[in-house]
Structure formats: C-alpha cells, structure tokens
Design an enzyme around this catalytic site. Sequence first.
Site, PDB file in Angstrom:
ATOM      1  N   CYS A   9      36.797  44.451  52.028  1.00  0.00           N
ATOM      2  CA  CYS A   9      36.959  43.040  53.001  1.00  0.00           C
ATOM      3  C   CYS A   9      38.398  42.709  52.750  1.00  0.00           C
ATOM      4  CB  CYS A   9      36.125  41.943  52.397  1.00  0.00           C
ATOM      5  SG  CYS A   9      36.585  41.199  50.906  1.00  0.00           S
ATOM      6  N   ASN A  12      39.220  40.843  48.466  1.00  0.00           N
ATOM      7  CA  ASN A  12      38.210  41.512  47.366  1.00  0.00           C
ATOM      8  C   ASN A  12      37.783  40.524  46.422  1.00  0.00           C
ATOM      9  OD1 ASN A  12      38.457  43.911  44.646  1.00  0.00           O
ATOM     10  ND2 ASN A  12      36.867  43.899  46.211  1.00  0.00           N
ATOM     11  N   CYS A  14      35.199  37.913  47.706  1.00  0.00           N
ATOM     12  CA  CYS A  14      33.760  37.296  48.265  1.00  0.00           C
ATOM     13  C   CYS A  14      33.050  38.586  48.660  1.00  0.00           C
ATOM     14  CB  CYS A  14      34.154  36.379  49.447  1.00  0.00           C
ATOM     15  SG  CYS A  14      34.811  34.984  48.952  1.00  0.00           S
ATOM     16  N   ARG A  15      33.130  38.868  49.844  1.00  0.00           N
ATOM     17  CA  ARG A  15      32.053  39.918  50.444  1.00  0.00           C
ATOM     18  C   ARG A  15      32.110  41.022  49.729  1.00  0.00           C
ATOM     19  NH1 ARG A  15      34.535  39.579  56.229  1.00  0.00           N
ATOM     20  NH2 ARG A  15      36.347  39.479  55.108  1.00  0.00           N
ATOM     21  N   SER A  16      33.269  42.031  49.674  1.00  0.00           N
ATOM     22  CA  SER A  16      33.102  43.387  49.313  1.00  0.00           C
ATOM     23  C   SER A  16      32.781  43.333  47.660  1.00  0.00           C
ATOM     24  CB  SER A  16      34.508  44.107  49.412  1.00  0.00           C
ATOM     25  OG  SER A  16      35.666  43.515  48.695  1.00  0.00           O
ATOM     26  N   ASP A 125      33.325  36.214  56.717  1.00  0.00           N
ATOM     27  CA  ASP A 125      33.908  35.784  55.729  1.00  0.00           C
ATOM     28  C   ASP A 125      33.501  34.311  55.273  1.00  0.00           C
ATOM     29  OD1 ASP A 125      35.724  35.161  53.581  1.00  0.00           O
ATOM     30  OD2 ASP A 125      37.325  35.805  54.746  1.00  0.00           O
TER      31      ASP A 125
END
Length: 162
Positions: A9, A12, A14-16, A125
């Site tokens: 993401c 690095n 939140c999402r990934s 995001d």
Amino acid sequence: MSYHVCLVCMGNICRSPMAEIVLRATLAGHGLGDLVTVDSAGTGDWHQGGPMDARAAAMLADHGYDGSQHRARQFLPDWWGGIDLVLAMDARNLDALRRLAPAGADVRLFRSFDPAAPPGAEVPDPYYGEREGFAEVLRMVEAASAGLAGHLAATLPRSTGV
C-alpha cells in the site's frame, strides 16, 4: 523453496500490514503456512520502522489477529528477484509498482483474488476515516485472502512427504 507474496500500500501502516497478517493466518489455516512467505511494504517511506496504525492494529486484535510486531518498510526495487507475486491495494500503488517492475514480474491488485469483487476493485485507504473504514478494509482483506489461499492451494506444488 517458498513461494513469496508481498502486499503493498502507500505507507505500510494500514492496508498492507492488515493484509499480510490476515493472509498469513488464512494460509496457515489452509495448510500452506510452510509453503508461502508473506510480507508487506509501502511505496512511500514516510513511516519506515514505525508500528502499524493503532486503529488497524485494534481492528485486527478485535478479530483475533496480532499486528503488534509489524514495522513499516518501503518496497525496494532490488526485492523483485525474490518475490513471486506482488499485490497492490489500489490502482495508484499498482501503477507505481509496475513502473519499478522488471519484465515478467507478477503484479496485480489484491482484490483480484476476491471472486465477489468486480474487476479493478481496490482496498480503500482508511487512514483519514473512522473505525468503520478499518472494518471495511478487514472484510475486503479477509475475502481476498481466502480467494488467494484457494488459488495457491490449487496451483502450488506440495510435498508428498515421500
């Protein structure tokens, strides 16, 4: 030899990392934990060395996952030789990764493995939003992780134990 997946993401945090932790658990549940290495990174360097966003970690913890050991890092071009599949959380990061990728690199959107997601679906995001955004990301990540685990279970060679 292990098959290597990297989830990417922007920063690095939140999402990934959520996807990394969920995918690792999902693969273990499918008996693939020893066959697949999973990690994550960001296309940007803003948060290098820092922990996961507290809201992301809390959402994971609320659902039985542990994100406490995560430390953010930036995706580096010299990683390409050791990674089999790079999965971007959104089109912006996909484009950034494809600009860095050597010919033949397997770079896709993570949600392309969610059979219920439309083509081109992204993981949004949640950073500037509220708790519900992190819950939505977790739902998307769990669905894509299940799809990817099924795909890898069907395509990766397994040891016969002989």
